[in-house]
Design a protein around this motif. Structure first.
Motif, PDB file in Angstrom:
ATOM      1  N   ASP A  96       0.866  -1.172   0.000  1.00 57.01           N
ATOM      2  CA  ASP A  96       0.000   0.000   0.000  1.00 57.01           C
ATOM      3  C   ASP A  96       0.907   1.227   0.000  1.00 57.01           C
ATOM      4  OD1 ASP A  96      -2.221   1.719   0.249  1.00 57.01           O
ATOM      5  OD2 ASP A  96      -3.204   0.414   1.702  1.00 57.01           O
ATOM      6  N   THR A  97       0.290   2.409  -0.026  1.00 54.79           N
ATOM      7  CA  THR A  97       1.079   3.642   0.106  1.00 54.79           C
ATOM      8  C   THR A  97       0.950   4.230   1.506  1.00 54.79           C
ATOM      9  OG1 THR A  97      -0.758   5.003  -0.706  1.00 54.79           O
ATOM     10  CG2 THR A  97       0.818   4.175  -2.337  1.00 54.79           C
ATOM     11  N   TYR A  98       0.015   3.706   2.291  1.00 52.60           N
ATOM     12  CA  TYR A  98      -0.110   4.040   3.715  1.00 52.60           C
ATOM     13  C   TYR A  98      -0.813   2.869   4.392  1.00 52.60           C
ATOM     14  CZ  TYR A  98      -4.778   5.901   2.337  1.00 52.60           C
ATOM     15  OH  TYR A  98      -6.040   6.072   1.836  1.00 52.60           O
ATOM     16  N   ASN A  99      -1.602   3.093   5.468  1.00 50.65           N
ATOM     17  CA  ASN A  99      -2.295   2.000   6.162  1.00 50.65           C
ATOM     18  C   ASN A  99      -1.334   0.919   6.650  1.00 50.65           C
ATOM     19  OD1 ASN A  99      -5.695   1.726   4.918  1.00 50.65           O
ATOM     20  ND2 ASN A  99      -4.979   1.924   7.020  1.00 50.65           N
ATOM     21  N   GLY A 100      -0.095   1.308   6.989  1.00 47.89           N
ATOM     22  CA  GLY A 100       0.883   0.339   7.451  1.00 47.89           C
ATOM     23  C   GLY A 100       1.456  -0.532   6.357  1.00 47.89           C
ATOM     24  N   GLY A 101       1.105  -0.264   5.112  1.00 48.55           N
ATOM     25  CA  GLY A 101       1.561  -1.106   4.010  1.00 48.55           C
ATOM     26  C   GLY A 101       2.711  -0.538   3.215  1.00 48.55           C
ATOM     27  N   ALA A 102       3.318   0.554   3.701  1.00 44.74           N
ATOM     28  CA  ALA A 102       4.429   1.177   2.977  1.00 44.74           C
ATOM     29  C   ALA A 102       5.722   1.079   3.776  1.00 44.74           C
ATOM     30  CB  ALA A 102       4.109   2.632   2.660  1.00 44.74           C
ATOM     31  N   ILE A 103       5.891  -0.040   4.485  1.00 45.78           N
ATOM     32  CA  ILE A 103       7.120  -0.306   5.231  1.00 45.78           C
ATOM     33  C   ILE A 103       7.797  -1.508   4.593  1.00 45.78           C
ATOM     34  CG2 ILE A 103       8.140  -0.837   7.472  1.00 45.78           C
ATOM     35  CD1 ILE A 103       5.596   0.257   8.775  1.00 45.78           C
ATOM     36  N   MET A 104       8.974  -1.312   4.039  1.00 46.28           N
ATOM     37  CA  MET A 104       9.690  -2.410   3.378  1.00 46.28           C
ATOM     38  C   MET A 104      10.435  -3.239   4.414  1.00 46.28           C
ATOM     39  SD  MET A 104      12.168  -2.265   0.042  1.00 46.28           S
ATOM     40  CE  MET A 104      13.602  -1.536   0.837  1.00 46.28           C
ATOM     41  N   SER A 105      10.436  -4.524   4.212  1.00 51.18           N
ATOM     42  CA  SER A 105      11.118  -5.412   5.146  1.00 51.18           C
ATOM     43  C   SER A 105      12.615  -5.121   5.177  1.00 51.18           C
ATOM     44  CB  SER A 105      10.891  -6.873   4.745  1.00 51.18           C
ATOM     45  OG  SER A 105      11.634  -7.727   5.583  1.00 51.18           O
ATOM     46  N   PRO A 106      13.205  -5.066   6.371  1.00 55.45           N
ATOM     47  CA  PRO A 106      14.648  -4.800   6.468  1.00 55.45           C
ATOM     48  C   PRO A 106      15.512  -5.932   5.939  1.00 55.45           C
ATOM     49  CG  PRO A 106      13.745  -5.322   8.632  1.00 55.45           C
ATOM     50  CD  PRO A 106      12.575  -5.177   7.701  1.00 55.45           C
ATOM     51  N   ASN A 107      14.912  -7.106   5.674  1.00 56.16           N
ATOM     52  CA  ASN A 107      15.733  -8.183   5.115  1.00 56.16           C
ATOM     53  C   ASN A 107      15.930  -8.049   3.608  1.00 56.16           C
ATOM     54  OD1 ASN A 107      13.345  -9.175   3.913  1.00 56.16           O
ATOM     55  ND2 ASN A 107      12.958 -10.633   5.561  1.00 56.16           N
ATOM     56  N   GLU A 108      15.305  -7.044   3.001  1.00 57.96           N
ATOM     57  CA  GLU A 108      15.543  -6.770   1.582  1.00 57.96           C
ATOM     58  C   GLU A 108      16.898  -6.091   1.379  1.00 57.96           C
ATOM     59  OE1 GLU A 108      13.631  -7.612  -1.080  1.00 57.96           O
ATOM     60  OE2 GLU A 108      12.338  -8.688   0.321  1.00 57.96           O
ATOM     61  N   THR A 109      17.512  -6.356   0.247  1.00 57.58           N
ATOM     62  CA  THR A 109      18.776  -5.708  -0.115  1.00 57.58           C
ATOM     63  C   THR A 109      18.503  -4.647  -1.163  1.00 57.58           C
ATOM     64  OG1 THR A 109      20.044  -7.722   0.338  1.00 57.58           O
ATOM     65  CG2 THR A 109      21.098  -6.044  -1.034  1.00 57.58           C
ATOM     66  N   THR A 110      18.846  -3.419  -0.862  1.00 54.11           N
ATOM     67  CA  THR A 110      18.605  -2.306  -1.778  1.00 54.11           C
ATOM     68  C   THR A 110      19.797  -2.074  -2.702  1.00 54.11           C
ATOM     69  OG1 THR A 110      19.554  -0.636  -0.306  1.00 54.11           O
ATOM     70  CG2 THR A 110      17.213  -1.178   0.010  1.00 54.11           C
ATOM     71  N   ILE A 111      19.574  -1.264  -3.716  1.00 55.14           N
ATOM     72  CA  ILE A 111      20.686  -0.840  -4.579  1.00 55.14           C
ATOM     73  C   ILE A 111      21.801  -0.233  -3.739  1.00 55.14           C
ATOM     74  CG2 ILE A 111      21.375   0.808  -6.360  1.00 55.14           C
ATOM     75  CD1 ILE A 111      18.619   0.478  -7.622  1.00 55.14           C
ATOM     76  N   ALA A 112      21.415   0.588  -2.745  1.00 50.78           N
ATOM     77  CA  ALA A 112      22.425   1.241  -1.905  1.00 50.78           C
ATOM     78  C   ALA A 112      23.247   0.213  -1.145  1.00 50.78           C
ATOM     79  CB  ALA A 112      21.745   2.217  -0.943  1.00 50.78           C
ATOM     80  N   GLU A 113      22.604  -0.794  -0.565  1.00 54.74           N
ATOM     81  CA  GLU A 113      23.347  -1.827   0.168  1.00 54.74           C
ATOM     82  C   GLU A 113      24.239  -2.625  -0.763  1.00 54.74           C
ATOM     83  OE1 GLU A 113      20.680  -3.268   3.855  1.00 54.74           O
ATOM     84  OE2 GLU A 113      19.617  -3.274   1.938  1.00 54.74           O
ATOM     85  N   MET A 114      23.726  -2.942  -1.945  1.00 56.63           N
ATOM     86  CA  MET A 114      24.505  -3.703  -2.917  1.00 56.63           C
ATOM     87  C   MET A 114      25.756  -2.937  -3.342  1.00 56.63           C
ATOM     88  SD  MET A 114      23.261  -4.981  -6.698  1.00 56.63           S
ATOM     89  CE  MET A 114      23.317  -3.318  -7.410  1.00 56.63           C
ATOM     90  N   LEU A 115      25.589  -1.652  -3.646  1.00 59.27           N
ATOM     91  CA  LEU A 115      26.728  -0.860  -4.101  1.00 59.27           C
ATOM     92  C   LEU A 115      27.663  -0.500  -2.955  1.00 59.27           C
ATOM     93  CD1 LEU A 115      25.092   1.459  -6.791  1.00 59.27           C
ATOM     94  CD2 LEU A 115      26.340  -0.685  -7.102  1.00 59.27           C
ATOM     95  N   LYS A 116      27.132  -0.361  -1.768  1.00 61.38           N
ATOM     96  CA  LYS A 116      27.981  -0.078  -0.605  1.00 61.38           C
ATOM     97  C   LYS A 116      28.975  -1.223  -0.382  1.00 61.38           C
ATOM     98  CE  LYS A 116      27.456   1.506   4.190  1.00 61.38           C
ATOM     99  NZ  LYS A 116      28.121   2.814   4.002  1.00 61.38           N
ATOM    100  N   GLN A 117      28.529  -2.445  -0.627  1.00 64.45           N
ATOM    101  CA  GLN A 117      29.424  -3.595  -0.508  1.00 64.45           C
ATOM    102  C   GLN A 117      30.506  -3.591  -1.577  1.00 64.45           C
ATOM    103  OE1 GLN A 117      26.729  -6.922  -0.595  1.00 64.45           O
ATOM    104  NE2 GLN A 117      25.931  -6.525   1.466  1.00 64.45           N
ATOM    105  N   ALA A 118      30.280  -2.809  -2.628  1.00 70.17           N
ATOM    106  CA  ALA A 118      31.277  -2.653  -3.692  1.00 70.17           C
ATOM    107  C   ALA A 118      32.059  -1.345  -3.521  1.00 70.17           C
ATOM    108  CB  ALA A 118      30.600  -2.697  -5.059  1.00 70.17           C
ATOM    109  N   ASP A 119      32.073  -0.823  -2.291  1.00 72.34           N
ATOM    110  CA  ASP A 119      32.864   0.362  -1.920  1.00 72.34           C
ATOM    111  C   ASP A 119      32.334   1.666  -2.515  1.00 72.34           C
ATOM    112  OD1 ASP A 119      34.617  -1.199  -0.378  1.00 72.34           O
ATOM    113  OD2 ASP A 119      35.793  -1.712  -2.150  1.00 72.34           O
TER     114      ASP A 119
END
Length: 585
Positions: A96-119
């Motif tokens: 959803d876009t609200y109603n508690g449905g716009a929280i992404m699970s922290p176990n997901e890997t984002t572009i930022a996390e992926m690239l951060k691992q590549a320095d």
């Protein structure tokens, strides 16, 4: 001596290709990903709009590889989840876009996390909309630098620092900089761009990922006067496009909204110009990837290049957007690609381009776009692309679609509908989706319906939907925690209502807590403030007419809980506007 020198030179000459390859391998490209909010396919000069002024983006389009059949989700949070993870949003917990449905699970890997691992150094500037509390904030999901507003839009109920500013929420905003509120001067799009420019300047000597995520031209439609004056005399109902005059039936309000949106877009265009100027001035343009896209179709009535419908719809007017890709040091621009591509493709594309490892042990729905850029043969030209949008959770066969090659099956019908109640389009022959060919292609339509049902069944049982992400309370990473209305679950359609059932799904760390409950307006005296956390219920009497009630020294154990606060008075149950929770010991 001369022999030794010549020998060394000879060895260096032999090694030059190896050294060159090594240096090239180490020169990972910078990445600037720019996305705008509710800017439709028709809100550009290069897509045929004769009224809007977007010279910078139009020029970028000329120099870029243009993916002309690029698709996103019908609304913003799902698009952003898929963009960040390469996965359908339902897999990530976003529903959803609200109603508690716009929280992404922290176990997901984002572009930022992926690239951060590549320095890479990583920064976000603007709209996040994937969770406002630990562990789902940008700084928890791989971003070194974070300058954002909360919730789905500035001035919305979840954006607690700007909500009460009314029609000036886009000016002089109070933003969240690396988790702390800070006041800024100026117009929001300018502020976010200035932050991005500073980040690029600071990291010019190291690979960086800059995510510039404009909240404009999303409502509220606020814009500096200097830009509004550019369109004050424009009649948006008459647009001269590539096919002639496009006349729209627009009300007075429709026209005024379009003028303001066009003005907001022209401001964005100028700000993108600042980004490109900085990249050129720093001498890093050749090794910088520039990606530009939007998150869904337009919310208001205006020119859409003839496409059907708008934001929230699975027709092309809701899900087809521009996608520009530029990497001058490696690929020639001014090229069109007509294969169906989507937001889920961005992460795998950047993984290959930046020599970063793809997230492991999860299903990546997207494909790398580099084979298309390189004119290489692919075996997924007719792959399936799934679209849906309904509040809370997907509704079987209601506002859903499946694209396979040039064919698209659309459902706006009941869960037990026969195939004749669906629509089938050949989007190559019928790009405006006007001719339903389902009856003369029943076999194909039934095949697509079965494939649609298979994908639906797979996504609806995603682990992150069955076990939705929880907001951490009492964590050392965020204390105090402010629970806002955007992330409140409970009754459908929670927004700014007072008498409505709401709750926050939380993970509580054992300790003693102070609670502050803020209401939109003062509540009546002689009521009781009640706080339910599973079987633990605390209450306190209130004898004042006030908009703030406190509970101090509330003892809570370690637990996952539904945190349910409400004020009971005169047979009414009033939900707080927001709740601040601070662990004191």
């Amino acid at each position: 001596m001369r022999l030794k020198v010549n020998s060394v030179l000879f060895i260096l000459i032999l090694m030059a290709p190896i050294i060159g390859c090594f240096a090239q391998e180490k020169a990972r490209p910078n990445v600037i990903l720019i996305i705008t909010d509710d800017q439709g396919y028709g809100d550009f000069g290069f897509t045929g709009n004769s009224q809007i002024k977007t010279p910078v983006i139009d020029n970028l389009a000329k120099q870029s590889i243009r993916f002309n059949q690029f698709y996103v989700s019908p609304v913003c949070a799902p698009t952003r989840a898929s963009l960040m993870t390469g996965r359908y949003s339902l897999r990530t917990g976003i529903r959803d876009t609200y109603n508690g449905g716009a929280i992404m699970s922290p176990n997901e890997t984002t572009i930022a996390e992926m690239l951060k691992q590549a320095d890479y150094k990583t920064g976000i500037f603007g709209k996040w909309h994937l969770g406002d509390n630990y562990p789902s904030r940008p700084q928890d999901q791989g971003f070194d630098e974070s300058l954002i507003h909360l919730a789905g839009g500035m001035g919305q109920v979840g954006d607690i620092t700007n909500y009460f500013k009314g029609d000036r929420s886009y000016f002089d905003p109070v933003l969240w900089h690396n988790g702390t509120t800070e006041p800024y001067k100026g117009y929001c799009s300018d502020v976010f761009t200035d932050g991005a420019v500073e980040f690029i300047e600071k990291n010019k000597n190291t690979p960086f990922f800059c995510y510039l995520s404009f909240n404009a031209p999303h409502t509220p439609l606020q814009v500096p006067d200097s830009y509004y004056k550019m369109y004050a005399d424009t009649d948006p109902s008459e647009v001269y496009d590539k096919e002639g005059t496009s006349t729209l039936k627009m009300t007075k309000k429709d026209k005024e909204d379009a003028r303001r949106i066009y003005a907001m877009v022209s401001n964005i265009d100028d700000n993108i110009g600042k980004i490109l100027e900085k990249v050129n001035a720093l001498g890093i343009a050749e090794n910088t990837v520039i990606i530009f896209m939007t998150d869904n179709g337009p919310q208001q009535l205006r020119y859409t290049a003839g496409m059907r419908d708008r934001k929230g719809s699975v027709y092309r007017g809701g899900v087809r957007v521009p996608f520009l890709f530029s990497y001058p040091g490696l690929f020639n621009g001014n090229k069109d690609i007509e294969i169906n591509t989507a937001h889920i493709d961005v992460l795998p594309t950047l993984a290959e381009l930046c020599d970063a490892d793809l997230p492991k042990e999860v299903k990546i729905d997207g494909k790398s776009l580099l084979p298309l850029v390189k004119d290489e043969k692919i075996d997924w030209e007719d792959r399936l692309l799934f679209f849906y949008w309904t509040r809370r959770y997907p509704e079987l066969y209601n506002n859903v679609a499946l694209q396979k090659g040039t064919y698209k099956l659309v459902g706006h019908t009941d869960y037990d509908a026969t195939i004749g109640q669906f629509e089938l389009f050949n989007t190559n022959m019928d790009p405006y989706e006007q001719r339903n060919i389902v009856l003369e292609n029943g076999g194909l339509a039934n095949e697509l319906k079965q494939e649609l049902h298979t994908i639906y069944k797979e996504l609806i049982v995603s682990k992150n939907l069955q076990e939705p992400p929880l907001i951490s309370i009492g964590s050392n990473f965020e204390n105090p925690t402010i629970l806002n209305r955007n992330d409140a679950d409970g009754q459908r359609g929670i927004w700014d209502q007072e008498e409505i059932y709401g709750k926050w799904n939380v993970k509580i760390t054992e300790g003693r807590y102070n609670f502050t409950f803020k209401f939109i307006k003062p509540v009546e005296a002689s009521g009781r403030m009640i706080l339910e956390t599973n079987a633990i219920v605390n209450q306190t009497k209130n004898e004042l007419s006030t908009d703030i009630i406190e509970m101090k020294n509330v003892s809570l154990p370690n637990m996952d809980a539904s945190l349910i606060p409400f004020y009971a008075v005169n047979n009414k149950r009033i939900l707080p506007f927001w709740v601040e929770v601070e662990r004191v010991e």
